[in-house]
Design an enzyme around this catalytic site. Structure first.
Site, PDB file in Angstrom:
ATOM      1  CG  ASN A 125      28.780  22.999  31.036  1.00 46.16           C
ATOM      2  OD1 ASN A 125      29.691  23.300  31.626  1.00 46.16           O
ATOM      3  ND2 ASN A 125      29.239  22.653  29.787  1.00 46.16           N
ATOM      4  CB  SER A 184      33.365  14.077  30.850  1.00 53.19           C
ATOM      5  OG  SER A 184      32.949  15.374  31.593  1.00 53.19           O
ATOM      6  CB  THR A 218      32.707  15.297  19.318  1.00 57.25           C
ATOM      7  OG1 THR A 218      31.278  15.544  20.051  1.00 57.25           O
ATOM      8  CG2 THR A 218      33.671  15.501  20.457  1.00 57.25           C
ATOM      9  CB  SER A 270      29.106  19.100  17.388  1.00 60.77           C
ATOM     10  OG  SER A 270      29.706  18.126  18.090  1.00 60.77           O
TER      11      SER A 270
END
Length: 547
Positions: A376, A68, A499, A497
Site C-alpha cells: 500500500n 490515516s 478493525t 481485519s
C-alpha cells in the site's frame, strides 16, 4: 508531586464520559472509529501517554490524532514510543484495557497500572501531541491534553502535522537533537538540504523530467508539501492538487489509487507518462502512477518502491566498498513478481512478516540496511548504528559514501513518510535518468485482486506463517489450496481485519481473468466456512460466462 486519581475519575466522568458500549482494540495503527465515540478514548490515551513517559524516566512520548487513510467521520489515535517506533506490544494490551473499562473503574485501573509497573508518579512526564486536519481533530486533541494534565504531566501541542512529522519530533527530542531539530523548520531543513545536495543543479537527466503531479488526499500532506516547495529553491517542479477542497481520502489519495486501480479525482488531465504521486490523509503512505499514450493506467506501489530503493542502495554500497548486509522485508500482500525480482535479479535477502508496519520495522532492524514497504506504499529504510558509523568514516575519503550519508538524511527512518519517500524516489530516478516507464519495465506485476467478505466474527479466522496459512476454521486452508492449484501462478491467502468483522482475501494469478476467478472462488469458500454474512460473493455479471 501529588496526583489525585479521584479527581481524574471525576473529570473523566463529567467531561469525557465513555459513550461507546462496544469493545475497541488497539491495532497496528492504534484506535480508530467514529469520531463521536472517541472523546473518552483520547482522554484516556493522554493519561496513558503520561504514565508511559514517567515509566521511561521522562522521555518524550508522542500522541498522533489521525485515522490515516480512513474516510470521515472516522478518526483515531496512536502512541509513539521514544525512538519513533510504534507503542510496544505489552502497552498495547494496557491501552486496550484502559479504554474499555467503565468510568467507575477508571480510577482503580489507573492505580493498578501505576502499582503493577512500579511507576514513580513524582517523575517528570513529557508528551508531544499532533493532529491531522479532520474537523473533529481539535476537540480530540484537547481531550488528549486534558488527560496528560490530569496527571500533572507536561504536554506540547504541535497543531496540524503529518504523522511522520510527529515521529520525527519525538525522536529528535529524545536523541538530544542528533536526529534533527524537533520543530517544523527542523524537519523541512534536514530533508531539503540533503535532497538538494544530492540533486545538484542539473535538474533533468536522461529520460528524467523535473515535473510531478501531487495528490494530497485533501489531507495534511498537501499543506506540508506546499510548505516544502516554498523552501526548495525550485529544485522540484511539483503541482499540488486535492489541497483540502474536498473530504479527506474521498475518491483520492494513496489508498484509493491502490485499491481502485485508477487515478484520483481532482487531478488535471496530464500529458502521457506524467509522474503522479498520491499520499494518504496523514501522509505516511505513498504510491506513484501514470497514464500512458494508450490511456492505460499504471500503478507503481510499495513493492515497486522497495525494489527501486534496494537496487539503488545496493549499487551505492558497492561503490562505497563497505561490507554491509541489506535486506528487504515484505508482507504476504507483496506481488509475487516483485519477490521473484528481488531474489533472482537483485539477489537481495527477502523476509516475509505479518501485516502491519511494526512487524516490518522490527524485522528490518535485523539488517545493516533494512528496506521495508507494504504494497500500500507504507514503509521506509532503517540503518543500523554500525552501518552509519562505517559510512560516516568512509565518507571522509569516498564520494559515494558521502552521497549515502546525504541519502540517509533524506530518509525519515522512524516510520513511513510519504514526502520523505517521494524525495528519495525522485533522487533515485534522477540519478538513473529514468522516467516512469523505465521504472515500470524492471518487471511485470502479476494481476491481483483484493476482496472483503463480511462474517459474523472475524476472530474465527486464525493464521500462521506470516498470515500466509490459515489455521482455523478447519478445512479452509485445505480448500483454498485445492482452488489455487487450478490456476497458473496462482496464490491466495485470507486474514481477518484488525478493525471490523470482515475477512480480507488476496489473490494473484498469471492473467487478470484468472486472478478475479480465483479471488471470488476463495471468497465464496470463506463465506461458507467462516460464517459469512449476507450474499455469497460472486463475480460481476460480465464474468459469469467464464465460471
Amino acid at each position: 508531586m501529588a496526583v489525585n486519581l479521584r479527581a481524574l475519575y471525576a473529570f473523566a466522568r463529567e467531561m469525557y464520559p465513555k459513550k461507546n458500549p462496544n469493545p475497541i482494540q488497539y491495532g497496528t495503527a492504534g484506535f480508530r472509529g467514529d469520531a463521536k465515540y472517541l472523546d473518552s478514548v483520547m482522554y484516556r490515551m493522554g493519561v496513558l501517554a503520561c504514565l508511559r513517559s514517567r515509566f521511561l524516566d521522562g522521555k518524550v512520548i508522542g500522541v498522533m490524532i489521525t485515522a490515516s487513510h480512513n474516510p470521515e467521520p472516522d478518526n483515531g489515535v496512536k502512541l509513539i514510543d521514544p525512538q519513533g517506533e510504534m507503542l510496544v506490544g505489552s502497552w498495547e494490551e494496557i491501552a486496550t484495557k484502559l479504554v474499555n473499562v467503565s468510568d467507575k473503574e477508571l480510577e482503580a485501573t489507573v492505580a493498578g497500572i501505576i502499582e503493577d509497573l512500579g511507576i514513580d508518579i513524582g517523575k517528570k512526564s513529557n508528551v508531544y501531541v499532533g493532529m491531522d486536519n479532520r474537523y473533529h481533530s481539535p476537540q480530540l486533541l484537547k481531550a488528549v491534553c486534558d488527560g496528560v494534565l490530569s496527571l500533572k504531566g507536561n504536554v506540547k501541542e504541535f497543531g496540524i502535522v503529518t504523522t511522520p512529522m510527529m515521529h520525527f519530533y519525538v525522536v529528535a527530542q529524545n536523541t538530544s537533537k542528533a536526529y534533527g531539530l524537533p520543530t517544523e523548520e527542523g524537519y523541512y531543513t534536514k530533508l531539503i538540504t540533503a535532497f538538494e545536495k544530492i540533486r545538484g543543479t542539473k535538474l533533468e537527466k536522461g529520460n528524467y523530467k523535473n515535473k510531478i503531479v501531487f495528490d494530497g488526499a485533501n489531507g495534511v500532506g498537501a499543506r506540508k508539501m506546499l510548505q516544502f516547495l516554498k523552501r526548495m529553491n525550485g529544485s522540484l517542479n511539483c503541482e499540488v492538487f486535492n489541497k483540502g477542497e474536498g473530504k479527506i481520502n474521498h475518491e483520492c489519495g494513496a489508498d484509493f489509487v491502490k485499491v481502485q486501480q485508477k487515478p484520483s479525482s481532482g487531478l488535471p488531465i496530464t500529458e502521457p507518462n506524467t509522474r503522479c504521486v498520491s499520499v494518504d490523509g496523514d501522509a505516511d503512505r505513498v504510491v506513484y502512477f501514470f497514464t500512458d499514450e494508450n490511456g492505460q493506467f499504471n500503478l507503481l506501489d510499495g513493492d515497486r518502491i522497495a525494489t527501486l530503493i534496494a537496487d539503488y542502495l545496493m549499487d551505492l554500497v558497492r561503490k562505497c566498498g563497505l561490507d554491509l548486509n541489506l535486506g528487504i522485508v515484505q508482507t504476504a500482500y507483496a506481488n509475487g513478481a516483485s519477490t521473484d525480482y528481488i531474489v533472482q535479479k537483485l539477489k537481495v535477502p527477502v523476509a516475509c512478516v505479518p501485516t502491519g508496519v511494526k512487524h516490518l520495522h522490527h524485522k528490518a532492524q535485523e539488517y545493516d540496511i533494512g528496506v521495508y514497504f507494504e504494497a500500500n506504499g507504507h514503509g521506509t529504510i532503517v540503518f543500523s548504528a554500525k552501518a552509519k558509523e562505517m559510512i560516516r568514516k568512509s565518507a571522509e575519503t569516498n564520494e559515494s559514501s558521502a552521497t549515502l550519508l546525504n541519502v540517509i538524511d533524506v530518509i525519515n527512518e522512524t516510520v513511513g513518510d510519504a514526502i520523505s519517500d517521494m524525495l528519495l524516489i525522485e533522487t533515485i530516478l534522477h540519478s538513473k535518468g529514468w522516467d516512469v516507464k523505465d521504472w515500470l519495465n524492471t518487471y511485470v506485476d502479476l494481476p491481483n485482486l483484493l476482496l472483503k467478505v463480511k462474517v459474523q466474527d472475524r476472530n474465527c479466522i486464525t493464521t500462521t506463517n506470516a498470515e500466509r496459512t490459515c489455521v482455523t476454521p478447519n478445512g479452509l486452508q485445505e480448500g483454498l489450496d485445492k482452488i489455487v492449484a487450478n490456476y497458473q501462478r496462482g496464490r491466495s491467502f485470507v486474514r481477518p481485519s484488525g478493525t471490523e468483522d470482515v475477512v480480507r482475501v488476496y489473490a494473484e494469478a498469471a492473467s487478470r481473468e484468472d486472478a478475479e476467478l480465483l479471488a471470488y472462488e476463495v471468497a465464496a469458500l470463506v463465506h461458507k466456512l467462516a460464517g459469512g454474512v449476507g450474499e455469497v460473493p460472486t463475480l460481476p455479471p460480465k464474468h459469469n460466462s467464464h465460471i
